[in-house]
Design an enzyme around this catalytic site. Sequence first.
Site, PDB file in Angstrom:
ATOM      1  N   GLU A 112      56.673  26.186  17.301  1.00 37.08           N
ATOM      2  CA  GLU A 112      56.399  26.885  18.526  1.00 37.08           C
ATOM      3  C   GLU A 112      55.311  27.585  18.991  1.00 37.08           C
ATOM      4  O   GLU A 112      54.470  27.769  20.063  1.00 37.08           O
ATOM      5  CB  GLU A 112      57.605  27.801  18.918  1.00 37.08           C
ATOM      6  CG  GLU A 112      58.941  27.322  18.961  1.00 37.08           C
ATOM      7  CD  GLU A 112      58.907  26.485  20.267  1.00 37.08           C
ATOM      8  OE1 GLU A 112      58.097  26.747  21.376  1.00 37.08           O
ATOM      9  OE2 GLU A 112      59.890  25.753  20.273  1.00 37.08           O
ATOM     10  N   ASP A 161      59.873  27.268  29.140  1.00 34.96           N
ATOM     11  CA  ASP A 161      58.328  26.833  29.060  1.00 34.96           C
ATOM     12  C   ASP A 161      58.005  26.138  30.478  1.00 34.96           C
ATOM     13  O   ASP A 161      58.697  25.997  31.494  1.00 34.96           O
ATOM     14  CB  ASP A 161      58.172  25.857  27.877  1.00 34.96           C
ATOM     15  CG  ASP A 161      58.694  24.414  27.991  1.00 34.96           C
ATOM     16  OD1 ASP A 161      59.417  24.245  28.836  1.00 34.96           O
ATOM     17  OD2 ASP A 161      58.055  23.626  27.204  1.00 34.96           O
ATOM     18  N   TYR A 199      59.101  33.973  25.271  1.00 33.66           N
ATOM     19  CA  TYR A 199      59.480  32.579  25.099  1.00 33.66           C
ATOM     20  C   TYR A 199      59.852  32.273  23.904  1.00 33.66           C
ATOM     21  O   TYR A 199      60.756  31.662  23.439  1.00 33.66           O
ATOM     22  CB  TYR A 199      58.374  31.511  25.745  1.00 33.66           C
ATOM     23  CG  TYR A 199      58.500  30.339  25.393  1.00 33.66           C
ATOM     24  CD1 TYR A 199      59.325  29.433  25.610  1.00 33.66           C
ATOM     25  CD2 TYR A 199      57.877  29.747  24.037  1.00 33.66           C
ATOM     26  CE1 TYR A 199      59.645  28.078  25.226  1.00 33.66           C
ATOM     27  CE2 TYR A 199      58.027  28.492  23.740  1.00 33.66           C
ATOM     28  CZ  TYR A 199      58.953  27.874  24.276  1.00 33.66           C
ATOM     29  OH  TYR A 199      59.078  26.492  23.717  1.00 33.66           O
TER      30      TYR A 199
END
Length: 307
Positions: free
Chosen positions: A52, A153, A135
């Site tokens: 990520e 996203d 996020y």
Amino acid sequence: MTLMPAAPAPPATTPQTSTLLHAPVIDWFRAHARDLPWRRPEAGPWGVMVSEFMLQQTPVNRVLPMYEQWLARWPRPADLAAEAPGEAVRAWGRLGYPRRALRLHAAASAITERHGGEVPRDHAKLLALPGVGEYTAAAVASFAYGQRHAVLDTNVRRVFARAVTGAQYPPNATTAAERRLARALLPDDEPVAASWAAATMELGALVCTARTPSCGRCPIADRCAWLAAGSPAHDGPPRRGQTYAGTDRQVRGKLLAVLREAVSAVPQAALDAVWHEPVQRARALDGLVADGLVEPLPGGMYRLPLT
């Protein structure tokens, strides 16, 4: 005083509307999802977290080799935390936005110190880690631990903008309305919600792409608000484009490349040689120092940070 008209609210979503989207998107994902290493069970929460950080503003094909190298060298957060931050910057290579390497190192150190070296399951504890924002916390909780969180996203935001609100593109920055919509669309069941998060992200990456969406391959084309409206062109603020050549970002990258390849501190002259314009070069170097990516030493020497 003239008041500007309020932005239109997104259409209301009902449980029935959401359910009509869930099954076809998740079924499509099960049939078409890419076999990516961070999606495999052996990746574990740390592998998910590393991916990520690396995937922010960076395409999958550039991340794959660096991800494999990173996990081979630092298979646990404690392994990374034991090394100097500069080694994380060195290993980051040319992925771009190298502050992510420092943030990932800081997160690994906090995981080692606060959580016994295990990536926490709790969303609030994830969010409290340095370098982990809204996020990333939601993505790790969802993809690593199968929890129910809205993971927003760029790809997911674009899918929701087209399928539900009927707009070609989402706003330049994530809005409160988008967050409300994402929460309203979440399946109630935790494992299904985690699958939905991954599936909508993959749909945006492979089918509902920014420039040339493949609507003929979309599993929800028959219920897409944007298609139903005739695929209207974007009429909002201009979308931000990304430039690189000649920018401070390019100069910063060239300076960091010299330091990554060096086994010891380098002199100012070695950095001066990589860019012709002295004012821009000095500004870029000052920025790297301010960001903690470069450590200045006495005598005009520079190195990657040790602390």
